[in-house]
Motif scaffolding. Structure first.
Motif, PDB file in Angstrom:
ATOM      1  N   GLN A  57      19.896  -2.408  21.179  1.00 37.11           N
ATOM      2  CA  GLN A  57      20.767  -3.558  21.415  1.00 37.11           C
ATOM      3  C   GLN A  57      20.933  -3.897  22.888  1.00 37.11           C
ATOM      4  N   LYS A  58      20.147  -3.228  23.738  1.00 40.45           N
ATOM      5  CA  LYS A  58      20.183  -3.566  25.161  1.00 40.45           C
ATOM      6  C   LYS A  58      18.748  -3.724  25.606  1.00 40.45           C
ATOM      7  N   ARG A  59      18.541  -4.646  26.521  1.00 36.22           N
ATOM      8  CA  ARG A  59      17.165  -4.759  26.998  1.00 36.22           C
ATOM      9  C   ARG A  59      17.115  -4.578  28.506  1.00 36.22           C
ATOM     10  N   GLN A  60      16.020  -3.997  28.959  1.00 34.82           N
ATOM     11  CA  GLN A  60      15.834  -3.903  30.402  1.00 34.82           C
ATOM     12  C   GLN A  60      14.907  -5.014  30.883  1.00 34.82           C
TER      13      GLN A  60
ATOM     14  N   SER B 218      13.630  -8.582  31.879  1.00 33.98           N
ATOM     15  CA  SER B 218      14.266  -9.776  32.410  1.00 33.98           C
ATOM     16  C   SER B 218      14.080 -10.928  31.431  1.00 33.98           C
ATOM     17  N   TRP B 219      15.179 -11.548  31.066  1.00 34.37           N
ATOM     18  CA  TRP B 219      15.185 -12.513  29.961  1.00 34.37           C
ATOM     19  C   TRP B 219      14.220 -13.680  30.171  1.00 34.37           C
ATOM     20  N   ASP B 220      14.209 -14.262  31.362  1.00 33.70           N
ATOM     21  CA  ASP B 220      13.454 -15.494  31.564  1.00 33.70           C
ATOM     22  C   ASP B 220      12.080 -15.283  32.195  1.00 33.70           C
ATOM     23  N   LEU B 221      11.712 -14.037  32.383  1.00 36.33           N
ATOM     24  CA  LEU B 221      10.411 -13.756  32.995  1.00 36.33           C
ATOM     25  C   LEU B 221       9.517 -13.058  31.972  1.00 36.33           C
TER      26      LEU B 221
ATOM     27  N   ASP C 166       6.233  -8.771  34.449  1.00 31.79           N
ATOM     28  CA  ASP C 166       6.990  -8.722  35.699  1.00 31.79           C
ATOM     29  C   ASP C 166       7.893  -7.501  35.734  1.00 31.79           C
ATOM     30  N   THR C 167       8.545  -7.199  34.599  1.00 32.99           N
ATOM     31  CA  THR C 167       9.391  -6.005  34.538  1.00 32.99           C
ATOM     32  C   THR C 167       8.540  -4.739  34.641  1.00 32.99           C
TER      33      THR C 167
ATOM     34  N   LEU D 161      10.876  -9.112  41.994  1.00 33.21           N
ATOM     35  CA  LEU D 161      11.473  -9.568  40.737  1.00 33.21           C
ATOM     36  C   LEU D 161      12.659 -10.480  41.021  1.00 33.21           C
TER      37      LEU D 161
ATOM     38  N   GLU E 147      13.097 -14.169  39.844  1.00 28.70           N
ATOM     39  CA  GLU E 147      14.258 -14.644  39.095  1.00 28.70           C
ATOM     40  C   GLU E 147      14.882 -15.848  39.778  1.00 28.70           C
TER      41      GLU E 147
ATOM     42  N   TYR F 252      15.368 -19.612  38.296  1.00 34.29           N
ATOM     43  CA  TYR F 252      16.665 -20.280  38.192  1.00 34.29           C
ATOM     44  C   TYR F 252      16.850 -21.293  39.316  1.00 34.29           C
TER      45      TYR F 252
ATOM     46  N   VAL G  89      21.402  -0.188  31.726  1.00 32.91           N
ATOM     47  CA  VAL G  89      19.991  -0.377  32.053  1.00 32.91           C
ATOM     48  C   VAL G  89      19.728  -0.026  33.518  1.00 32.91           C
TER      49      VAL G  89
ATOM     50  N   ARG H 156      17.669   3.687  35.963  1.00 32.23           N
ATOM     51  CA  ARG H 156      16.570   3.598  36.933  1.00 32.23           C
ATOM     52  C   ARG H 156      16.865   4.478  38.140  1.00 32.23           C
TER      53      ARG H 156
ATOM     54  N   ALA I 199      25.885  -1.042  21.771  1.00 33.87           N
ATOM     55  CA  ALA I 199      24.716  -0.232  21.428  1.00 33.87           C
ATOM     56  C   ALA I 199      25.067   1.241  21.503  1.00 33.87           C
TER      57      ALA I 199
END
Lengths: 336, 254
Positions: A110-113, A115-118, A122-123, B4, B8, B12, B83, B87, B254
């Protein structure tokens, strides 16, 4: 899977308490809460102790709010334990040392690392830099993961355009690029269809076998745990209720073997009752729960039925076993 | 490491442009004070001084502003901070870098606006000198000071549900007391003396006045000393709150 001499995870007397603000419903209570908040102490994890060997695949099972995820978060260093000892690959997780974070990975359904719009690549590239991964290793691992999970094309699209399953596959790639020795999976298949669950499950198994990484999994889908984990820890009410194989758990909770057969004609009820407990009868199918030592005899009787076919003997389904286990625990607690 | 962040920021860019347009308040002040000064200088500010001051204020605010308080507070509240915590890079360093990464794009969008204003307003009073070498240092310190304050407030989200309202309070004071709307040296004498010691002035007014060359030697020394002092105070507080906060972190969701 041969666990090596030094354990991957050692937990002794682990406890976690949360302070939870509480108030009654209504405006009056809301105003009172402004002035003076009331807190209740919630014991999420109570005196948990276990040892996991390197390379094991272990599943945490338990109902909602049992303390599985809290335990997982303490193991991965996200939460500070209230008390108790905790070592993961020799590190104290809550210190979150760089060397520790490089040896583990946590994937949360339920969590993501990413990047939503990329695009996911890239991640991946970002993780290469953050985890300081050698360029050659990175190339090799990325190629391997991408071909195993078949995300070659998917990873070049913005993450927000991916399906849940595609996203989770990319999450797994991102989580494994630094070749962690311990992989924590918190509900990795939540909300996915059966085909996707199967493919994720198969991938995790393969990764464990080929890389010898320790895998620790929590899932609501008992099937995930049953298929993936030779060892399970049942946690309920923040305490360890069982530690062992699924077979052992089933034998303990539901020793009866579920025996089913199709036939043209079934014996009368009183004769069936002598064979075992009748679970289902009709629609061309007879299902009985039978004492283990009586199975050979019962099988002979059933095979002798007119038109007998498709005889199956199996353990009770895990879901039923768990339901019964938790019912018993609840009952035992009320009795105490 | 900050690629990154740049990516980003690029993704945006439209939102960024709109944000920049909403921060053109100093340019509005500029128009106002510029026409008021037509009748003669106000305090020690002539028309050209107002132009230099507010264009500098606009650009320096562009360089020193960040969204860390909202980003970090929401990450703490939603559990998305987990998250970053996984790291091997300090989450605060991550925020610092991604803030830095947005800078080139931000300047690329904001600088032309400043240039246009200068062209239309004409008569710019900007003399070359030592202060132009010191200005970047003051801007960096102002940036770090702003970040520290924002991190302090964001860390309150470890215990409070809506910590960012507190930042609105800070921002309100900042608008008035930092020299964003009016140069603080134009405040009534007694008030100006106090205001110029506060962190708001260190975070904007000082680097602006330094850049346009209005400060003398001793004033420079005091300004830098105040910047360092406030940075030490808020930096230490930010780190302390962060460490305490992690112990209280619930990693929800989560």
């Amino acid at each position: 899977m041969v666990p090596s001499a030094s354990p991957a995870v050692e937990v002794r007397g682990l406890c976690k308490q949360f302070r939870v603000a509480r108030r009654e419903a209504g405006l009056g209570a809301a105003l009172r809460a402004l002035v003076r908040r009331e807190y209740t102490q919630v014991d999420a994890v109570k005196q948990l102790s276990f040892v996991l060997g390197a390379g094991e695949r272990v599943g945490f099972l338990g109902p909602n709010g049992a303390g599985k995820t809290t335990t997982l978060k303490m193991l991965s260093g996200l939460l500070y334990p209230s008390s108790g000892e905790l070592r993961v690959m020799g590190h104290v997780p809550a210190e979150r040392r760089s060397e520790f974070l490089r040896t583990i990975s946590l994937v949360m359904g339920q969590k993501r690392q990413l990047s939503w719009d990329l695009p996911a690549v890239d991640t991946f590239e970002f993780n290469r830099v953050v985890f300081d991964i050698d360029a050659g290793d990175y190339r090799r691992r990325l190629d391997e993961l991408v071909s195993l999970l078949a995300v070659g094309e998917v990873m070049r699209r913005p993450v927000r355009q991916l399906s849940l399953g595609e996203r989770m596959k990319c999450e797994l790639v991102a989580a494994l690029l630094h070749a962690p020795q311990i992989l924590f999976l918190d509900e990795p298949t939540i909300g996915m269809d059966v085909a996707m669950q199967l493919s994720i499950r198969e991938f995790v198994r393969r990764y464990n076998v080929e890389h010898g990484a320790t895998v620790i999994l929590t899932s609501h889908y008992m099937e995930d745990v049953a298929a993936l984990c030779p060892r399970i820890l049942v946690i309920d009410g923040g305490q360890l209720r069982f530690d062992g194989s699924i077979e052992a758990l089933t034998r303990r909770i539901r020793p009866l073997r579920r025996t089913s057969v199709g036939a043209d004609e079934y014996p009368p009820a009183e004769q069936l009752a002598e064979l075992g407990h009748v679970v289902e009868r009709g629609a061309g199918r007879l299902v009985l729960d039978v004492e283990p030592e009586r199975v050979p005899a019962v099988v002979q009787v059933l095979l002798a039925l007119p038109g007998a076919r498709e005889l199956v003997v199996q353990d009770a389904p895990l879901e039923e076993v768990m339901r019964e286990l938790f019912r018993r625990e609840a009952g035992a607690e009320r009795g105490a | 490491m900050w690629r990154l962040g740049i990516a980003e920021a690029m993704a945006y860019r439209a939102a960024l442009l709109i944000w920049i347009l909403t921060t053109t308040f100093p340019l509005v002040s500029l128009a106002l004070w510029h026409s008021l000064a037509a009748a003669g200088p106000i305090g020690d500010y002539g028309r050209a001084d107002f132009i230099a001051y507010f264009v500098a204020a606009f650009l320096i605010r562009q360089m020193t502003a960040s969204w860390v308080v909202w980003d970090l507070a929401s990450q703490i509240g939603s559990g998305d901070l987990s998250v970053l915590l996984m790291r091997p890079v300090h989450p605060l360093l991550h925020h610092l870098m991604s803030n830095l990464a947005a800078l080139p794009v931000r300047l690329l969008l904001a600088a032309p606006l400043g240039v246009i204003v200068l062209i239309f307003a004409g008569e710019l009073a900007l003399e070359p000198g030592l202060h132009l070498l010191l200005a970047p240092v003051a801007v960096v310190l102002a940036w770090l000071l702003n970040l520290s304050v924002q991190i302090c407030v964001a860390c309150l989200a470890f215990w409070l549900t809506s910590s960012t309202y507190l930042f609105e309070l800070w921002l309100g004071l900042y608008m008035v007391l930092s020299g964003y709307a009016v140069p603080t040296s134009l405040f009534p004498a007694g008030l100006a003396a106090i205001v110029r010691y506060l962190p708001f002035h260190a975070a904007l007014g000082f680097p602006v006045e330094l850049t346009i060359g209005r400060l003398s030697g001793p004033e420079l020394a005091t300004g830098f000393a105040l910047q360092l002092l406030w940075l030490a105070v808020f930096g230490a507080l930010a780190l302390w709150l962060w460490r305490r906060g992690l112990r209280a972190y619930g990693a929800v969701g989560a």
